[in-house]
Design a protein around this motif. Structure first.
Motif, PDB file in Angstrom:
ATOM      1  N   LEU A 199      -3.244  10.480   5.181  1.00 39.76           N
ATOM      2  CA  LEU A 199      -4.903  10.449   5.188  1.00 39.76           C
ATOM      3  C   LEU A 199      -5.080   9.252   4.281  1.00 39.76           C
ATOM      4  O   LEU A 199      -4.901   9.597   3.071  1.00 39.76           O
ATOM      5  CB  LEU A 199      -5.042  11.860   5.051  1.00 39.76           C
ATOM      6  CG  LEU A 199      -4.755  12.833   5.854  1.00 39.76           C
ATOM      7  CD1 LEU A 199      -5.360  14.339   5.456  1.00 39.76           C
ATOM      8  CD2 LEU A 199      -4.887  12.763   7.090  1.00 39.76           C
ATOM      9  N   ILE A 223     -11.772  12.510   6.806  1.00 32.76           N
ATOM     10  CA  ILE A 223     -10.814  12.459   7.673  1.00 32.76           C
ATOM     11  C   ILE A 223     -10.875  13.757   8.818  1.00 32.76           C
ATOM     12  O   ILE A 223     -10.742  14.862   7.967  1.00 32.76           O
ATOM     13  CB  ILE A 223      -9.354  12.365   7.173  1.00 32.76           C
ATOM     14  CG1 ILE A 223      -9.389  11.277   6.042  1.00 32.76           C
ATOM     15  CG2 ILE A 223      -8.310  12.118   8.183  1.00 32.76           C
ATOM     16  CD1 ILE A 223      -9.377   9.964   6.653  1.00 32.76           C
ATOM     17  N   SER A 238      -4.279   7.736  -0.952  1.00 38.35           N
ATOM     18  CA  SER A 238      -4.079   8.214  -0.023  1.00 38.35           C
ATOM     19  C   SER A 238      -3.055   9.578   0.000  1.00 38.35           C
ATOM     20  O   SER A 238      -2.332   9.748  -1.088  1.00 38.35           O
ATOM     21  CB  SER A 238      -3.368   7.219   1.034  1.00 38.35           C
ATOM     22  OG  SER A 238      -4.124   6.213   1.100  1.00 38.35           O
ATOM     23  N   LEU A 251      -8.566  15.492  11.409  1.00 41.73           N
ATOM     24  CA  LEU A 251      -7.177  15.508  11.544  1.00 41.73           C
ATOM     25  C   LEU A 251      -7.011  16.460  12.718  1.00 41.73           C
ATOM     26  O   LEU A 251      -7.416  17.594  12.696  1.00 41.73           O
ATOM     27  CB  LEU A 251      -6.125  15.996  10.504  1.00 41.73           C
ATOM     28  CG  LEU A 251      -4.611  16.121  10.734  1.00 41.73           C
ATOM     29  CD1 LEU A 251      -4.150  14.661  11.464  1.00 41.73           C
ATOM     30  CD2 LEU A 251      -4.187  16.367   9.530  1.00 41.73           C
ATOM     31  N   VAL A 291       2.132  12.561   8.263  1.00 38.58           N
ATOM     32  CA  VAL A 291       0.730  11.901   8.334  1.00 38.58           C
ATOM     33  C   VAL A 291       0.300  11.361   7.044  1.00 38.58           C
ATOM     34  O   VAL A 291       0.531  11.987   5.946  1.00 38.58           O
ATOM     35  CB  VAL A 291      -0.088  12.443   9.173  1.00 38.58           C
ATOM     36  CG1 VAL A 291       0.427  12.894  10.609  1.00 38.58           C
ATOM     37  CG2 VAL A 291      -0.691  13.772   8.388  1.00 38.58           C
ATOM     38  N   VAL A 296     -12.922   9.178   9.836  1.00 43.05           N
ATOM     39  CA  VAL A 296     -11.690   8.700  10.232  1.00 43.05           C
ATOM     40  C   VAL A 296     -11.114   9.787  11.245  1.00 43.05           C
ATOM     41  O   VAL A 296     -10.916  10.702  10.591  1.00 43.05           O
ATOM     42  CB  VAL A 296     -10.783   7.881   9.255  1.00 43.05           C
ATOM     43  CG1 VAL A 296      -9.489   7.650   9.921  1.00 43.05           C
ATOM     44  CG2 VAL A 296     -11.451   6.914   8.489  1.00 43.05           C
ATOM     45  N   ASN A 297     -10.773   9.458  12.495  1.00 46.86           N
ATOM     46  CA  ASN A 297     -10.259  10.268  13.177  1.00 46.86           C
ATOM     47  C   ASN A 297      -8.792  10.018  13.352  1.00 46.86           C
ATOM     48  O   ASN A 297      -8.234   8.940  13.755  1.00 46.86           O
ATOM     49  CB  ASN A 297     -10.689  10.549  14.843  1.00 46.86           C
ATOM     50  CG  ASN A 297     -12.296  10.889  14.807  1.00 46.86           C
ATOM     51  OD1 ASN A 297     -12.445  11.996  14.076  1.00 46.86           O
ATOM     52  ND2 ASN A 297     -13.277   9.927  15.261  1.00 46.86           N
ATOM     53  N   ILE A 298      -7.842  11.227  13.222  1.00 49.91           N
ATOM     54  CA  ILE A 298      -6.267  10.876  13.255  1.00 49.91           C
ATOM     55  C   ILE A 298      -5.680  11.953  14.102  1.00 49.91           C
ATOM     56  O   ILE A 298      -5.982  13.131  13.975  1.00 49.91           O
ATOM     57  CB  ILE A 298      -5.562  10.959  11.918  1.00 49.91           C
ATOM     58  CG1 ILE A 298      -6.260   9.741  11.057  1.00 49.91           C
ATOM     59  CG2 ILE A 298      -4.146  10.816  11.824  1.00 49.91           C
ATOM     60  CD1 ILE A 298      -5.695   9.638   9.561  1.00 49.91           C
ATOM     61  N   THR A 299      -4.856  11.554  15.012  1.00 49.44           N
ATOM     62  CA  THR A 299      -4.095  12.624  15.959  1.00 49.44           C
ATOM     63  C   THR A 299      -2.630  12.643  15.683  1.00 49.44           C
ATOM     64  O   THR A 299      -2.259  11.518  15.561  1.00 49.44           O
ATOM     65  CB  THR A 299      -4.335  12.284  17.208  1.00 49.44           C
ATOM     66  OG1 THR A 299      -5.811  12.567  17.638  1.00 49.44           O
ATOM     67  CG2 THR A 299      -3.702  13.400  18.263  1.00 49.44           C
ATOM     68  N   ALA A 300      -2.077  13.728  15.205  1.00 44.73           N
ATOM     69  CA  ALA A 300      -0.518  13.644  14.919  1.00 44.73           C
ATOM     70  C   ALA A 300       0.150  14.621  15.913  1.00 44.73           C
ATOM     71  O   ALA A 300      -0.655  15.681  16.334  1.00 44.73           O
ATOM     72  CB  ALA A 300      -0.385  13.888  13.553  1.00 44.73           C
TER      73      ALA A 300
END
Length: 309
Positions: A159, A251, A218, A253, A157, A147-151
């Protein structure tokens, strides 16, 4: 003949005769989250008094134990509580196959099935044993999706990570691949263990739900910075006695400065303001202005000299 006479005499004296039946090993593969059936078949039309499902590395505890016409949870390994059952509780036709729910990588191992039965033979009760029937179960991760997450810097955030909700989870570990032995968060016995925690995450992380309802484990990461960029892994411990862990979430991040656009800078962030294209146009414009000034000066110089003459 003497051997047969001795065997008959033994059955007469003790009213017990054991028959051992073995079977070839079976190999079963599964992916985490599946429900699998481990097959085991005893001879038909005999009274079943004991069913033992065990795994070789569990010492004296059982995966499932049936005796005295009921299941015995006291001798069951904690990681299998509420996750196993017989395919047919009536055990018709000798079917004592095991159902294992929500399998995880930690369930990988060699399982053995043994069945003890009785039948009456010439007025004597004869005890018969089937097994061990051996099942090699391999639970492997599929091509696990990351899973790709950008913050943006300064944000909080989440995860995401979710375990099968049929499990009682004594502990959760969040780690980042580049931190080696230190953890992002270790939650054990209803509290955060800070002894192994990396200093940069002190007082900045928590579980989204410490009750872990429906398997939700999470992670909340507060006030993120560019240094928080990395690959995070979520693991759960199957039980307290045997600290097996299973990776259930990965993840990636990426943390950037607010309002960043364009390509990546050398420090891993993105460039603010002008893009590379804008810089190119500005350079051309400056060059044209300088060239124009130079031509103007070169043209003006001859005129000034002619006036002097």
């Amino acid at each position: 003949m003497p051997a047969l006479t001795s065997a008959s005499l033994c059955c007469t004296l003790f009213s017990i005769c054991f028959l051992f039946i073995s079977a070839d090993q079976k190999n079963i593969k599964a992916v985490p989250g599946q429900t699998v059936t481990l097959p085991c078949q005893a001879p038909k039309h005999r009274h079943i008094i004991v069913v033992e499902w065990s795994r070789r590395d569990l010492d004296t505890e059982y995966v499932l134990l049936y005796r005295d016409e009921q299941f015995d949870p006291e001798n069951q390994h904690p990681s299998f509580k509420n996750r196993v059952d017989l395919q047919d509780r009536q055990m018709k036709d000798g079917d004592v196959s095991l159902i294992l729910k929500d399998v995880m990588t930690a369930d990988t191992g060699t399982y053995e099935c043994r069945v003890f039965q009785t039948e009456t033979n010439n007025g004597r009760r004869v005890y018969l044993k089937t097994g061990p029937i051996i099942i090699n179960l391999s639970v492997v991760l599929p091509d696990q999706k990351v899973v790709n997450i950008t913050a943006e810097s300064g944000q909080n955030v989440i995860l995401p990570c979710r375990a099968p909700n049929t499990l009682l989870i004594p502990a959760v570990e969040w780690s980042r691949r580049d931190l080696e032995t230190q953890s992002v968060l270790l939650y054990w016995e209803k509290g955060i263990v800070t002894y192994f925690q990396h200093p940069s995450f002190m007082n900045r992380v928590d579980l989204q739900d410490r009750q872990m309802k429906d398997g939700d484990v999470s992670l909340i990461l507060k006030d993120v910075t560019i240094n928080d960029t990395g690959t995070y892994q979520c693991r759960i411990f199957m039980n307290e006695k045997h600290p097996w862990k299973s990776i259930i979430s990965i993840i990636d991040l990426s943390v950037v400065s607010p309002g960043q656009t364009g390509g990546h800078t050398e420090d891993g962030g993105k460039e603010d303001g002008l893009t590379q294209g804008h810089y190119g146009l500005a350079a051309i414009l400056i060059f044209c202005i300088l060239l124009g000034v130079l031509i103007f000066l070169m043209c003006k110089q001859p005129k000034d000299q002619s006036k002097q003459n």
